[in-house]
Design an enzyme around this catalytic site. Structure first.
Site, short mmCIF file in Angstrom:
data_model
loop_
_atom_site.label_atom_id
_atom_site.label_comp_id
_atom_site.label_asym_id
_atom_site.label_seq_id
_atom_site.Cartn_x
_atom_site.Cartn_y
_atom_site.Cartn_z
N HIS A 35 0.84 -1.20 0.00
CA HIS A 35 0.00 0.00 0.00
C HIS A 35 0.87 1.25 0.00
O HIS A 35 0.64 2.18 -0.77
CB HIS A 35 -0.94 0.01 1.21
CG HIS A 35 -2.15 -0.86 1.04
ND1 HIS A 35 -2.08 -2.23 1.09
CD2 HIS A 35 -3.45 -0.57 0.79
CE1 HIS A 35 -3.30 -2.74 0.90
NE2 HIS A 35 -4.15 -1.74 0.72
N LYS A 103 -9.50 -10.04 6.67
CA LYS A 103 -10.19 -10.47 7.89
C LYS A 103 -10.30 -9.32 8.86
O LYS A 103 -9.46 -8.41 8.86
CB LYS A 103 -9.45 -11.65 8.54
CG LYS A 103 -8.13 -11.27 9.18
CD LYS A 103 -7.59 -12.39 10.03
CE LYS A 103 -6.26 -12.04 10.68
NZ LYS A 103 -6.41 -11.34 11.97
#
Lengths: 196, 289
Positions: A35, A103
Site C-alpha cells: 500500500h 479479515k
C-alpha cells in the site's frame, strides 16, 4: 456465488452482505508495504507493475516455496485488514480494485469508498491458510520481493478461492457494523453479569 | 550428539509440531464451539478452522501463514550453547518446515529472511533446580499480539477495574485477533512482569482449572461474560468470542495494580520438550504438568 476477475461495477453491486462467494481468476496480495509503495508511485504519477483495474486485492502475506523457476503457495490465509484502514480509500480510488479479501473488517472511510467506487469486502477465515493455498492454482509472478516474502506483491491464479463471506457490500452495508450494534445492545447485560 | 546439535533438533521439532498441529485441549474447545454456535456465518468460520487444522496436520504444513515469532520459555538445568542451538533450530525450521520469515528490523523493516535478529528469537530463561531442561515454545502471530494491552490500575479499582479492563480490551480488539481467542491475564508484578505473566497464562491448558479457587472463579466469570458480547468467531457475530480465560498472578507494590491482557488467536500453537541429563528428550504438544 462464483465471482470471476476482472470484476465489473455490476458484478460487485450485485453482492449483498451475508452472501457467500468464491473467486476464480487473478488475485493480487498487498498489505502494509505494498500500500505504501503503490500509493507513493501513483502520487508521483508513475505506473504500477501490475494493472489492478477490476482486480481482487488479497490482504495476505503468504508462505511461498521456490520450486524450479517458479513459486508454490504453501500457506495463504488473510491478514488483519484494519492495518490498511488509513490507506485503503485512496487505494480503491486510484487503482480501481473491485474486491478486498481480508479479515476483521475495515473502518468507515473504506466502507464509504467501497460504496462510491464499487468495491466489496470479502471476509476469509483468519488462519485458514491451507484452505487458501488449495485455492491457488498457480503463482503467476511476484513484484517487489525486496520488501520480503510476506510484504511482496504476489500475483495468484485462483480457482474456487474461499469460501468468502461478503462482509461489506458496495451499498454501505457492513456485517461488522451490525455486529457492533448487537455488541453494544448486549453490553448492559455483560456488565451486569460481571458486577461492573 | 553435541548439545548445540541436540538443541537445534529440539527447536526444529518443537516449531514443526507447534505450527502444523493444535494441542488437543484447543481442538476440543473449537469442536465444542462449532456445535454450540447457532448462526450460519459463525458455524461456517469454525468449520473452516477445523477443516483447515485437519488439512495442516495431514500435510504437515503450517495451519496459518503467520507462523508468528518464536518465543521460547526455558526452565530448569542450565545447558551450554542453549541460545546458539535454538537460533540454529529457528533458522533451519524457517526453510525446512517452512516458516514465514517474519522477523524484520523495526525501523528499516529489512527482512533478513531467517527469522533471526537482535533479540530474536525471544528466549526467556528461568533457572530452577530440576533434573531436566524444559523448553516450551509459543509461536505468536501479529494479529493477536498487536491487540496486547497493559493497564496500571490503582489499588482502589480492584477486581472490578480488572474486569472492566479485560472487557474493554476484548471489545476494542473485535475481530482483529482472530477470535475465538484465549485471553491471558497477568495480574500483579511490575509492568513488564504483568505482561510476561499474561503471555505465560495463554500457555495454560484449557481443560484444566486454575489451582487458585478465586482465580478459577474469575476465569469462568470472565469467559461467560465475554461470550455474551456477541463478537463471535472472526468478529462476524456469534456465541464464541473466547475459548477460555487463563490467569497468572504475582504480588505487586502496595501502590500498584498492574494488569496485562495477551490475546491468543484460535491457532494457539505451543509445544514443549524436556531434555534429560542423559541427552534423551521427551515431547508434549499439550505441555507437561
Amino acid at each position: 456465488m462464483r465471482l470471476r476477475t476482472p470484476l465489473s461495477d455490476k458484478d460487485v453491486r450485485a453482492l449483498k452482505v451475508g452472501d457467500t462467494a468464491t473467486i476464480d481468476g487473478v488475485i493480487v496480495t498487498g498489505r502494509d508495504e505494498v500500500h505504501l509503495r503503490a500509493l507513493e508511485l501513483a502520487r508521483e504519477g508513475r505506473k504500477l507493475p501490475v494493472d489492478l483495474t477490476g482486480a481482487a486485492l488479497f490482504h495476505a502475506g503468504p508462505i511461498m516455496r521456490k520450486e524450479g523457476n517458479g513459486w508454490k503457495a504453501i500457506a495463504a490465509g488473510p491478514t488483519t485488514s484494519s492495518r490498511m484502514n488509513s490507506m485503503e480509500p485512496e487505494f480503491i480510488e486510484r487503482f480501481g480494485i473491485r474486491a478486498v479479501i481480508g479479515k476483521g473488517g475495515m473502518s468507515q472511510p473504506t466502507i464509504d469508498a467501497m460504496s462510491k467506487f464499487g468495491c466489496a469486502y470479502l471476509a476469509f477465515t483468519g488462519g485458514a491458510a491451507i484452505q487458501g493455498a488449495e485455492g491457488i492454482r498457480e503463482v503467476k509472478g511476484v513484484e517487489w520481493l525486496d520488501l520480503g516474502m510476506p510484504e511482496a506483491m504476489w500475483i495468484l491464479e485462483v480457482k474456487g478461492f474461499g469460501p468468502l463471506t461478503v462482509a461489506i457490500d458496495a451499498h454501505g452495508n457492513s456485517l461488522y457494523k451490525r455486529v457492533d450494534e448487537e455488541v453494544k445492545a448486549n453490553l448492559a447485560k455483560v456488565r451486569r453479569s460481571l458486577g461492573i | 550428539m553435541k548439545t548445540t546439535s541436540l538443541l537445534e533438533e529440539v527447536a526444529v521439532n518443537l516449531l514443526r509440531t507447534a505450527v502444523t498441529s493444535l494441542p488437543q485441549d484447543v481442538l476440543e474447545a473449537l469442536r465444542k464451539a462449532e456445535k454450540e454456535e447457532t448462526s450460519d456465518i459463525a458455524r461456517q468460520q469454525l468449520r473452516n478452522i477445523l477443516a483447515n487444522v485437519a488439512a495442516a496436520e495431514r500435510l504437515s504444513l503450517p495451519m496459518c501463514q503467520d507462523t508468528g515469532i518464536p518465543i521460547f520459555f526455558v526452565k530448569g538445568r542450565c545447558i551450554p550453547d542453549l541460545d546458539e542451538g535454538i537460533r540454529r533450530g529457528v533458522s533451519r525450521a524457517t526453510s525446512e518446515v517452512p516458516l514465514r520469515p517474519n522477523v524484520v528490523h523495526p525501523l528499516t523493516r529489512h527482512n533478513p529472511g531467517d527469522n533471526l535478529g537482535k533479540g530474536m528469537p525471544y528466549v526467556h530463561f528461568e533457572l530452577a533446580d530440576l533434573e531436566y531442561t524444559e523448553i516450551t515454545l509459543m509461536t505468536k502471530g501479529a494479529g493477536s499480539e498487536n491487540m496486547t494491552a497493559l493497564a496500571m490500575l490503582t489499588p482502589s479499582q480492584g477486581v472490578k477495574g480488572i474486569k472492566a479492563f479485560v472487557l474493554e480490551t476484548v471489545l476494542k480488539a473485535g475481530g482483529n485477533p482472530c477470535p475465538p481467542t484465549i485471553v491471558g491475564l497477568g495480574i500483579g508484578g511490575s509492568a513488564d512482569e504483568a505482561l510476561l505473566l499474561s503471555k505465560k497464562a495463554v500457555l495454560g491448558r484449557l481443560d484444566r482449572e486454575n489451582k487458585d479457587a478465586e482465580l478459577a472463579k474469575l476465569e469462568s466469570e470472565l469467559r461467560e461474560a465475554l461470550n455474551q458480547t456477541g463478537i463471535g468467531p472472526m468478529g462476524l457475530g456469534g456465541r464464541t468470542t473466547v475459548l477460555g480465560v487463563k490467569i497468572e498472578q504475582a504480588h505487586c507494590h502496595t501502590a500498584s495494580l498492574p494488569v496485562a491482557v495477551t490475546l491468543q488467536c484460535w491457532a494457539a500453537r505451543r509445544a514443549s520438550a524436556r531434555i534429560m541429563k542423559d541427552g534423551s528428550v521427551l515431547y508434549s504438544r499439550e505441555g507437561f504438568e
